[in-house]
Design an enzyme around this catalytic site. Sequence first.
Site, PDB file in Angstrom:
ATOM      1  N   SER A  64     -12.364   4.580  -2.089  1.00 23.96           N
ATOM      2  CA  SER A  64     -12.092   3.475  -3.004  1.00 23.96           C
ATOM      3  C   SER A  64     -12.226   2.112  -2.341  1.00 23.96           C
ATOM      4  O   SER A  64     -12.200   1.089  -3.023  1.00 23.96           O
ATOM      5  CB  SER A  64     -10.687   3.617  -3.608  1.00 23.96           C
ATOM      6  N   LYS A 118      -2.279  -0.389  -7.260  1.00 27.90           N
ATOM      7  CA  LYS A 118      -3.044  -1.295  -6.397  1.00 27.90           C
ATOM      8  C   LYS A 118      -2.947  -2.738  -6.899  1.00 27.90           C
ATOM      9  O   LYS A 118      -2.714  -3.667  -6.117  1.00 27.90           O
ATOM     10  CB  LYS A 118      -4.498  -0.850  -6.340  1.00 27.90           C
TER      11      LYS A 118
END
Length: 582
Positions: free
Chosen positions: A431, A474
């Site tokens: 990611s 996040k």
Amino acid sequence: MPQLRLAPSALKPHYPQLDPDATAPHTSPWMLGQERCVSAWSLFRRCSNQHLFVTAFPGFDGEALIEALHQQQPLQASPGILASVVNGEAQALVKLTAEQFAKRTLPNGEAISDEATLSALVELTPLRFVDQPLSRNTLLGSVDKSGAYHAGLLASSEVLVIPAEGLLQKPSRWFMVKEALKRGYIAFSGSPIQIPVCCKVVILGDVLDYDTLDALDPNFTDLFSLMAEAQPEWFVDSDEDAQLWGASAQQVSLLYTGRRLENGALTALARHASRSCEHQGRLTLAWHEMGLLLGQCEGEGPITSDRVQDALKQQRHRHNSVEIYAQRNVEEALVRVDTEGEKIGQINGLTVVDYCGHSYGEPARITVSVHYGDGEVADIERKSELGGNIHAKGMMILSACLYRIFGQDEPLHLSANIVFEQSYQTIDGDSASLAEYCSLISTIAEAPVKQGLALTGAIDQFGNVQAIGGINEKIEGFFHVCRYRGLTGNQGVILPRANTRQLNLSDDVIEAVESGQFHLFQVDNVEEALALLTGCEVGEPDKDNRFPDGTLYGLVQERLDQMAGNDEPERRPFWKRLFGFS
């Protein structure tokens, strides 16, 4: 260019007003969405000598599902009987239905003679869950010194549910069950009597348990040919789907707390259920987990939205000690994260930490340095054995993407080092590959990137940005740092467009986006992310694969030419220099 800035309305799921008095579709909430299990159970009832494996998942009560299936479709109308038939000196044990026992007939229809003595040894339990350690005596029973048989679970139940972990801890128990089911009877040394296996067996575990048992015994599926896979999520494709979930949630609340959910509480619970799935169009079916949460709601009477929100807040508080320390380290600059200004070769990536059942996000500073070399993009995490296999794969894809754009005609004379600064534990996942690629381009082109923007996303070899996990954690992790230092209106997060359906952000983040203090941008490719980060036009190649001067990719190409020595004036041939020709 498509619209990249996300509107506040896209940051959370939107469900209709849930009716707390809606009629539930099933008598048990565990039946919602479990059509596969219902179908498998129907075959289990109908097909002789075919047994069933039921897979559950964390937060779901598999036993409650089996009990609900049995109540809806019982194996027998009334419990059977393990009976003893004694005719002279001969004795046999047989399984009879209640009707056969009353009429003195055997399972094959043959009548039991009047001279024979028929007696009931055990009335079979319709549904039995193993509630004791698995042993030979527990499963098969035993024969005492007088020759009397004391029934075990396989001979005293209509449906026996065995936990998979009990068979995997002692594989010999599985082979014991296997032989009994395959032969249809239990025999003991020294005794001529064969005890019929009276039950059909259900093994309850998860998909890994199924694969492990199948690997342990290649003949496992000969007996357990049926599998019922519990559905973990409910798809919300219409308002009616949302109402059905809400009605089942009301059942769960009554089962676990004896209290009803108000409309606002249903909406709050649905939002939490959606976040658990990481999808705006899905709601978790982990009813046991939901029930435990509702049981933590304080007060009496109907459960309100505030009570649900408070229970969630307290639940986070009990699990977030590591998160608080991580946040303090960033706030006190022990861990360096810049949220203002511009830097070359430095970018804010986003990571997720899972600890004791709690997940939280935190920014990670990614830096890149380049030098003359053989074209290697070195992953310092991997070289220091702090990078996992998936992260290594992401780095290889990143290199392939770079070569696709700039290395088609000749090798690159550059090497780069990429690292997660101040990271002292294993990094895995792909990611961060978008952030790593953008930081690499920034370093080569010597173009500064905005430190007020963090980004997450995986890339493919063609520069497309792909979805990643943990998107909500996040974003909230970077937002917390920015809010602590003061929101400037220039901060935000760049995320994959494919992740927008996973957004389910906290009210604090949504309010900041609504007021223009924080921004979220969705991108489809690396060029869109680079344009946002640098404010520069990326550029389009011409027929010779050259990018225009002054564009970002043009600057990259110019730097690569310098490293390859292609920007030096062309030298005159030797014979021209010898004879003084120009």
